[in-house]
Design a protein around this motif. Sequence first.
Motif, PDB file in Angstrom:
ATOM      1  N   MET A   1       0.860  -1.189   0.000  1.00 45.18           N
ATOM      2  CA  MET A   1       0.000   0.000   0.000  1.00 45.18           C
ATOM      3  C   MET A   1       0.894   1.236   0.000  1.00 45.18           C
ATOM      4  N   ARG A   2       0.919   1.935  -1.141  1.00 42.80           N
ATOM      5  CA  ARG A   2       1.798   3.081  -1.239  1.00 42.80           C
ATOM      6  C   ARG A   2       1.275   4.034  -2.299  1.00 42.80           C
ATOM      7  N   SER A   3       1.348   5.331  -2.036  1.00 40.93           N
ATOM      8  CA  SER A   3       0.952   6.328  -3.025  1.00 40.93           C
ATOM      9  C   SER A   3       1.732   7.598  -2.769  1.00 40.93           C
ATOM     10  N   ALA A   4       1.886   8.401  -3.811  1.00 41.90           N
ATOM     11  CA  ALA A   4       2.643   9.647  -3.686  1.00 41.90           C
ATOM     12  C   ALA A   4       2.007  10.709  -4.571  1.00 41.90           C
ATOM     13  N   GLU A   5       1.787  11.854  -3.988  1.00 41.73           N
ATOM     14  CA  GLU A   5       1.303  13.026  -4.708  1.00 41.73           C
ATOM     15  C   GLU A   5       2.294  14.161  -4.458  1.00 41.73           C
ATOM     16  N   ALA A   6       2.026  15.305  -5.040  1.00 44.11           N
ATOM     17  CA  ALA A   6       2.951  16.433  -4.915  1.00 44.11           C
ATOM     18  C   ALA A   6       3.165  16.844  -3.462  1.00 44.11           C
ATOM     19  N   GLN A   7       2.113  16.747  -2.623  1.00 39.91           N
ATOM     20  CA  GLN A   7       2.212  17.207  -1.240  1.00 39.91           C
ATOM     21  C   GLN A   7       2.102  16.080  -0.221  1.00 39.91           C
ATOM     22  N   VAL A   8       1.958  14.838  -0.693  1.00 41.77           N
ATOM     23  CA  VAL A   8       1.670  13.725   0.221  1.00 41.77           C
ATOM     24  C   VAL A   8       2.416  12.464  -0.206  1.00 41.77           C
ATOM     25  N   VAL A   9       3.000  11.766   0.785  1.00 45.18           N
ATOM     26  CA  VAL A   9       3.489  10.406   0.578  1.00 45.18           C
ATOM     27  C   VAL A   9       2.778   9.522   1.590  1.00 45.18           C
ATOM     28  N   HIS A  10       2.168   8.436   1.109  1.00 48.44           N
ATOM     29  CA  HIS A  10       1.370   7.565   1.968  1.00 48.44           C
ATOM     30  C   HIS A  10       1.872   6.130   1.826  1.00 48.44           C
ATOM     31  N   CYS A  11       2.025   5.419   2.947  1.00 47.13           N
ATOM     32  CA  CYS A  11       2.543   4.055   2.882  1.00 47.13           C
ATOM     33  C   CYS A  11       2.099   3.242   4.095  1.00 47.13           C
ATOM     34  N   LEU A  12       2.314   1.936   3.998  1.00 40.73           N
ATOM     35  CA  LEU A  12       2.075   1.005   5.093  1.00 40.73           C
ATOM     36  C   LEU A  12       3.416   0.700   5.746  1.00 40.73           C
ATOM     37  N   VAL A  13       3.483   0.795   7.062  1.00 35.30           N
ATOM     38  CA  VAL A  13       4.719   0.553   7.805  1.00 35.30           C
ATOM     39  C   VAL A  13       4.568  -0.705   8.639  1.00 35.30           C
ATOM     40  N   ASN A  14       5.527  -1.630   8.498  1.00 34.84           N
ATOM     41  CA  ASN A  14       5.526  -2.872   9.271  1.00 34.84           C
ATOM     42  C   ASN A  14       6.698  -2.882  10.233  1.00 34.84           C
ATOM     43  N   GLY A  15       6.475  -3.394  11.448  1.00 32.47           N
ATOM     44  CA  GLY A  15       7.562  -3.566  12.397  1.00 32.47           C
ATOM     45  C   GLY A  15       8.547  -4.603  11.898  1.00 32.47           C
ATOM     46  N   ILE A  16       9.791  -4.527  12.349  1.00 30.64           N
ATOM     47  CA  ILE A  16      10.847  -5.421  11.879  1.00 30.64           C
ATOM     48  C   ILE A  16      10.490  -6.880  12.134  1.00 30.64           C
ATOM     49  N   ILE A  17       9.884  -7.154  13.284  1.00 34.51           N
ATOM     50  CA  ILE A  17       9.551  -8.550  13.607  1.00 34.51           C
ATOM     51  C   ILE A  17       8.067  -8.834  13.358  1.00 34.51           C
ATOM     52  N   GLU A  21       2.035  -2.698  12.866  1.00 36.34           N
ATOM     53  CA  GLU A  21       1.624  -2.332  11.519  1.00 36.34           C
ATOM     54  C   GLU A  21       0.774  -1.075  11.603  1.00 36.34           C
ATOM     55  N   CYS A  22       1.092  -0.098  10.786  1.00 35.35           N
ATOM     56  CA  CYS A  22       0.296   1.127  10.789  1.00 35.35           C
ATOM     57  C   CYS A  22       0.419   1.806   9.431  1.00 35.35           C
ATOM     58  N   LEU A  23      -0.478   2.724   9.187  1.00 33.32           N
ATOM     59  CA  LEU A  23      -0.440   3.560   7.990  1.00 33.32           C
ATOM     60  C   LEU A  23       0.240   4.872   8.343  1.00 33.32           C
ATOM     61  N   LEU A  24       1.091   5.345   7.459  1.00 28.88           N
ATOM     62  CA  LEU A  24       1.821   6.587   7.676  1.00 28.88           C
ATOM     63  C   LEU A  24       1.649   7.499   6.476  1.00 28.88           C
ATOM     64  N   THR A  25       1.243   8.724   6.743  1.00 28.72           N
ATOM     65  CA  THR A  25       1.128   9.743   5.697  1.00 28.72           C
ATOM     66  C   THR A  25       2.005  10.929   6.080  1.00 28.72           C
ATOM     67  N   ALA A  50      -8.681   4.402   5.538  1.00 27.82           N
ATOM     68  CA  ALA A  50      -7.745   3.878   6.545  1.00 27.82           C
ATOM     69  C   ALA A  50      -8.480   2.953   7.504  1.00 27.82           C
ATOM     70  N   ASN A  51      -8.156   1.671   7.451  1.00 26.82           N
ATOM     71  CA  ASN A  51      -8.783   0.686   8.343  1.00 26.82           C
ATOM     72  C   ASN A  51      -7.793   0.110   9.342  1.00 26.82           C
ATOM     73  N   LYS A  52      -6.671   0.798   9.517  1.00 28.43           N
ATOM     74  CA  LYS A  52      -5.629   0.415  10.464  1.00 28.43           C
ATOM     75  C   LYS A  52      -5.222   1.644  11.256  1.00 28.43           C
ATOM     76  N   PRO A  53      -4.406   1.471  12.318  1.00 32.84           N
ATOM     77  CA  PRO A  53      -3.849   2.648  12.991  1.00 32.84           C
ATOM     78  C   PRO A  53      -3.146   3.538  11.976  1.00 32.84           C
ATOM     79  N   TRP A  54      -3.464   4.818  11.998  1.00 34.96           N
ATOM     80  CA  TRP A  54      -2.980   5.751  10.968  1.00 34.96           C
ATOM     81  C   TRP A  54      -2.444   7.010  11.636  1.00 34.96           C
ATOM     82  N   ILE A  55      -1.247   7.406  11.244  1.00 31.55           N
ATOM     83  CA  ILE A  55      -0.699   8.686  11.692  1.00 31.55           C
ATOM     84  C   ILE A  55      -0.417   9.570  10.482  1.00 31.55           C
ATOM     85  N   LEU A  56      -0.669  10.830  10.675  1.00 33.03           N
ATOM     86  CA  LEU A  56      -0.526  11.853   9.649  1.00 33.03           C
ATOM     87  C   LEU A  56       0.396  12.923  10.207  1.00 33.03           C
TER      88      LEU A  56
END
Length: 232
Positions: A1-17, A21-25, A50-56
């Motif tokens: 899950m990843r997208s990029a616009e001129a003012q926004v980068v959005h992705c899914l972040v997974n912990g190392i282990i 898991e969360c969404l980051l914008t 956003a259906n997961k923990p999300w930080i902006l």
Amino acid sequence: MRSAEAQVVHCLVNGIIGDQECLLTVVYGYNTIEQRKQLWDNLIKIGHGANKPWILRGNFNYVLQLQDRINENPGHLYEVYDFTKCVQDLGINELAWEGDYYTWPNKQDGMDRIWSRIDRLFGNNEWIMQYGHITIVYDVPFISDHAPMSLNLTVDQGNKRISFKFFNVWAEHETFLSIVHQVWNQRVYRWTMQDIWVKLKKLRPLLRKLNIEEFKFIKQKIDTAMTELLIV
């Protein structure tokens, strides 16, 4: 899950282990009201899906409230309307934080200096429920003119080993080079990078011993000096 616009980068972040898991914008807003309208539209699309923990987080390039700016002529409500409405529509909340309230100065002196809170971090309800205990820290802006935002998700594991830290002041001690030569001249007979790794590992206890004998409490002294710098 990843997208990029001129003012926004959005992705899914997974912990190392794989335990987190969360969404980051990440946001870097344009300078004008009209240019930022596309930003608010993009954020609403992302947030409603956003259906997961999300930080902006990021530099929104304008304040959320008129009182978030000092030493400048009062703004108008229409200037903050789009930002405020976007936050309300998304149902997000600013996270608990530590540090200075104003995150960006215009680098002018005296009465010409303007302070603004244009860097923020928000979370949705899922984030608040799962990670609401975590506090963001606004640090001192050194290289950048924006206050860096630090968010530490590490769980305290009690008797966890303390990681090795190298202090530059060690290199000024008269015995430092002889200690390094003592280890570096040893023959290890492994691959080149393995040789370096083994020698660095052997150096650690010797440098720790040097630190205890000659630079005891240096970490506390550095922390004290940093605190005094922050006060200044």
